[in-house]
Design a protein around this motif. Structure first.
Motif, PDB file in Angstrom:
ATOM      1  N   GLU A 136      15.837 -15.760 -69.026  1.00  0.00           N
ATOM      2  CA  GLU A 136      14.784 -15.156 -69.841  1.00  0.00           C
ATOM      3  C   GLU A 136      14.603 -13.688 -69.472  1.00  0.00           C
ATOM      4  O   GLU A 136      14.423 -12.834 -70.346  1.00  0.00           O
ATOM      5  CB  GLU A 136      13.469 -15.927 -69.652  1.00  0.00           C
ATOM      6  N   LYS A 161      16.877 -11.645 -68.180  1.00  0.00           N
ATOM      7  CA  LYS A 161      18.020 -10.890 -68.700  1.00  0.00           C
ATOM      8  C   LYS A 161      17.906 -10.717 -70.207  1.00  0.00           C
ATOM      9  O   LYS A 161      18.231  -9.670 -70.758  1.00  0.00           O
ATOM     10  CB  LYS A 161      19.335 -11.581 -68.339  1.00  0.00           C
ATOM     11  N   LYS A 162      17.441 -11.752 -70.873  1.00  0.00           N
ATOM     12  CA  LYS A 162      17.267 -11.690 -72.319  1.00  0.00           C
ATOM     13  C   LYS A 162      16.254 -10.598 -72.678  1.00  0.00           C
ATOM     14  O   LYS A 162      16.482  -9.810 -73.601  1.00  0.00           O
ATOM     15  CB  LYS A 162      16.781 -13.058 -72.820  1.00  0.00           C
ATOM     16  N   ARG A 170      16.900  -7.196 -74.778  1.00  0.00           N
ATOM     17  CA  ARG A 170      16.056  -6.914 -75.936  1.00  0.00           C
ATOM     18  C   ARG A 170      15.432  -5.511 -75.811  1.00  0.00           C
ATOM     19  O   ARG A 170      15.399  -4.752 -76.779  1.00  0.00           O
ATOM     20  CB  ARG A 170      14.955  -7.969 -76.056  1.00  0.00           C
TER      21      ARG A 170
END
Length: 170
Positions: free
Chosen positions: A53, A55-56, A60
């Motif tokens: 999450e 890294k996401k 983003r």
């Protein structure tokens, strides 16, 4: 020899105990070990999920930052283009006004386009529901016609029998 993960070590220990026939651990100890292994696996899973999450979110944020830079560069290029065209075109003020109006109209079109897509989707759903009900109605009418026809045949047959019975009475 490499250190093994806790799950592998615990399962090997259990297999050794079972294999040797020495089951000196009570079932509550095994349950605690199993519970501890479950907690360990769950915490490892949660940590990996949090890492994914994180890294996401980083990706983003990078994408958003890049999009912001692209938009800024687009604006700068548009300004440069306007200045360049203004050098050669005596109508640049009018052209600029029209371009700004076009940009405004494009901004106004976006929500209208989204509304159209939404309405089209609603229309298609309503049309599909209508067609489905209409198809069901046709099937029911066909069934009704079959039932009425069958009923008429049975009634005619019964009337013929009654008519024969009346004639035989004479």
């Amino acid at each position: 020899m490499q250190p093994q993960p806790p799950q592998t070590q615990n399962s090997q220990t259990m297999m050794q105990l079972q294999g040797s026939g020495n089951l000196s651990f009570s079932s509550s100890t095994m349950s605690r070990e199993e519970e501890e292994m479950s907690r360990s696996a769950l915490s490892t899973f949660r940590a990996k999920e949090e890492e994914i999450e994180k890294k996401k979110m980083e990706v983003r944020e990078k994408v958003q930052a890049q999009l912001g830079r692209v938009e800024e560069e687009t604006r700068r290029l548009a300004l440069i283009r306007e200045e360049l065209e203004g050098l050669a075109d005596p109508m640049r003020k009018d052209v600029s006004t029209v371009r700004k109006r076009i940009d405004q109209v494009n901004k106004d079109l976006k929500p209208l386009g989204l509304a159209c897509v939404k309405k089209e989707k609603e229309y298609k759903e309503a049309l599909d529901a209508f067609n489905e009900k209409n198809k069901e109605k046709v099937q029911l009418i066909t069934k009704l016609m079959e039932l009425v026809s069958e009923s008429e045949k049975l009634r005619m047959k019964k009337l013929e029998e009654l008519s024969k019975n009346i004639e035989s009475i004479r």
